[in-house]
Design an enzyme around this catalytic site. Sequence first.
Site, PDB file in Angstrom:
ATOM      1  CE1 TYR A  51      -4.212   1.051  -0.309  1.00  0.00           C
ATOM      2  CE2 TYR A  51      -4.518  -1.063   0.785  1.00  0.00           C
ATOM      3  CZ  TYR A  51      -5.019  -0.014   0.036  1.00  0.00           C
ATOM      4  OH  TYR A  51      -6.320  -0.036  -0.358  1.00  0.00           O
ATOM      5  CD  GLU A  53      -4.812   5.448   0.374  1.00  0.00           C
ATOM      6  OE1 GLU A  53      -4.760   6.140   1.402  1.00  0.00           O
ATOM      7  OE2 GLU A  53      -5.844   4.857   0.007  1.00  0.00           O
ATOM      8  CG  ASP A 197      -7.226  10.181 -24.512  1.00  0.00           C
ATOM      9  OD1 ASP A 197      -6.233   9.423 -24.533  1.00  0.00           O
ATOM     10  OD2 ASP A 197      -8.358   9.813 -24.146  1.00  0.00           O
ATOM     11  CB  THR A 223      -3.674   3.548 -22.378  1.00  0.00           C
ATOM     12  OG1 THR A 223      -3.251   3.549 -23.741  1.00  0.00           O
ATOM     13  CG2 THR A 223      -5.148   3.893 -22.315  1.00  0.00           C
ATOM     14  CE  LYS A 226      -6.140   1.798 -25.496  1.00  0.00           C
ATOM     15  NZ  LYS A 226      -7.178   2.831 -25.604  1.00  0.00           N
ATOM     16  NE  ARG A 232      -5.440  -4.513 -19.938  1.00  0.00           N
ATOM     17  CZ  ARG A 232      -5.876  -4.074 -21.111  1.00  0.00           C
ATOM     18  NH1 ARG A 232      -6.770  -3.127 -21.175  1.00  0.00           N
ATOM     19  NH2 ARG A 232      -5.438  -4.611 -22.225  1.00  0.00           N
TER      20      ARG A 232
HETATM   21  C1  PLP Z   1      -8.162   3.239 -24.740  1.00  0.00           C
HETATM   22  C2  PLP Z   1      -8.494   4.658 -24.567  1.00  0.00           C
HETATM   23  C3  PLP Z   1      -8.726   5.250 -23.310  1.00  0.00           C
HETATM   24  C4  PLP Z   1      -8.808   4.560 -21.986  1.00  0.00           C
HETATM   25  O1  PLP Z   1      -8.664   3.332 -21.842  1.00  0.00           O
HETATM   26  P1  PLP Z   1      -8.845   2.392 -20.566  1.00  0.00           P
HETATM   27  O2  PLP Z   1      -9.527   1.231 -21.136  1.00  0.00           O
HETATM   28  O3  PLP Z   1      -9.638   3.112 -19.542  1.00  0.00           O
HETATM   29  O4  PLP Z   1      -7.447   2.151 -20.122  1.00  0.00           O
HETATM   30  C5  PLP Z   1      -8.930   6.607 -23.242  1.00  0.00           C
HETATM   31  N1  PLP Z   1      -8.932   7.357 -24.342  1.00  0.00           N
HETATM   32  C6  PLP Z   1      -8.723   6.833 -25.551  1.00  0.00           C
HETATM   33  C7  PLP Z   1      -8.723   7.742 -26.727  1.00  0.00           C
HETATM   34  C8  PLP Z   1      -8.517   5.471 -25.721  1.00  0.00           C
HETATM   35  O5  PLP Z   1      -8.343   4.971 -26.936  1.00  0.00           O
END
Ligand code: PLP
Length: 429
Positions: A51, A53, A197, A223, A226, A232
């Site tokens: 933990y 935090e 994003d 993320t 990807k 993840r």
């Molecule tokens: C994949 C994605 C996310 C968030 O993904 P999680 O499944 O919550 O990890 C956010 N924004 C975009 C544009 C994405 O493609």
Amino acid sequence: MNPLLNQDPKLYNILESEIDREETTLELIASENFTSELVMKLAGSVMTNKYAEGYPGKRYYGGCEFVDQAENLARDRLKKLFGAQYTNVQPHSGSQANMAAFLTFLNPADTILGLDLAHGGHLTHGSPVNFSGQIYNAASYQVNKDTGRVDFNEVLKIAKETKPKLIICGGSAYPRHIEFEKYREIADTVNAFLMADIAHPSGLIAAGCHPSPMAFCDVITSTTHKTLRGPRGGIIMMGKDFENTWGKVAPKSGRVKMVSELLDTAVMPGVQGGPLMHIIAAKAAAFGEALEPDFIDYAESIIINAKSIAEELKTLDYNLISGGTDTHVILIDLTNKNITGKTAELALGKAGITVNKNMVPFDTKSPFVTSGIRIGTPAITTRGMGVPEMKIIVKWIDEVIDNFEDDKILSRIKSEINNLCIEFPVYRH
Ligand SMILES: *Cc1c(COP(=O)(O)O)cnc(C)c1O
């Protein structure tokens, strides 16, 4: 033999089946990848027990000296990877990263402006079924019907009408470069914050194969699982850590805070409790891998492979949104092939090709049926496949689409794919 077999044979069988599936099928889901064994090792490490935090040096728990080192390493590597001044590696996922960014820059009922979900956006950019569309007043922009690309005159027009406090760029099914600089001009014109994003192209950006948002955006979320090929998870970054000048003053001290402090408190305690330290250690490993020179070769190959698939598909009369790709993503409108996204996903799955059905811009079908499929090359590129394999894969895709009801053909293709996959092992070396 894996010791798990003795302890929990049910789970052992499930795990073996999943390994088998990943090894023997073609993973074309654009948001998936195969992490290294090092990343997986850390994700399955003792750090899951801790933990922690708070943040390094300022924890609410004792015994954090080593997880502090891991988190600092992750932050330092991430800064180097993107040229960021501020990083937060604690968000559990991309959605949590977005939630924390919104909590920092917005008040409930403020207006946000993001790319329409059906045009390649993401649930967290203002969908009514998501917190983003429920807590905030969500407006959206679309892609141009002819070009399939974001139309900046249109974005400007909508921005002037809706006066968003935050504009969001980036999406989940947008095959082209995100043009951060053009969004910045619009954000400046309407006096809005700009959030990028980069969940999808972050690995390409880290490798210098896609423009970087750092100089143009107030905050950047992503993320890590990807194209970045990590565990993840989510991250938040800023190119520059600037002083908060829009009035969110700390009530007790009255001191104007840095935006980094606001983002940190938005992640914890704002939307999360304890960070996943095993995942943060795995993120540090992935960022280390992405800093290696061969990650650039990997990112370049992802794009070469995607462009190759796009060109081959076009020669077979497939209709690609925006006419092609600059990235790892290809969005196919199957309307002229007389098959829905749902049926195509199912038939391709039977043949050992994993894709997802996807809305296309101006889709007339529901999100459960859709007119399109989205495919991507990060995972098959990780297993070493190149242009010759892309050509074979497109031939298989086309054969499946043409014969989606013929189980004999589908199972013949599945065994051919199995043979190809054996030549490109993921973990079973
Ligand atoms: C994949 C994605 C996310 C968030 O993904 P999680 O499944 O919550 O990890 C956010 N924004 C975009 C544009 C994405 O493609």
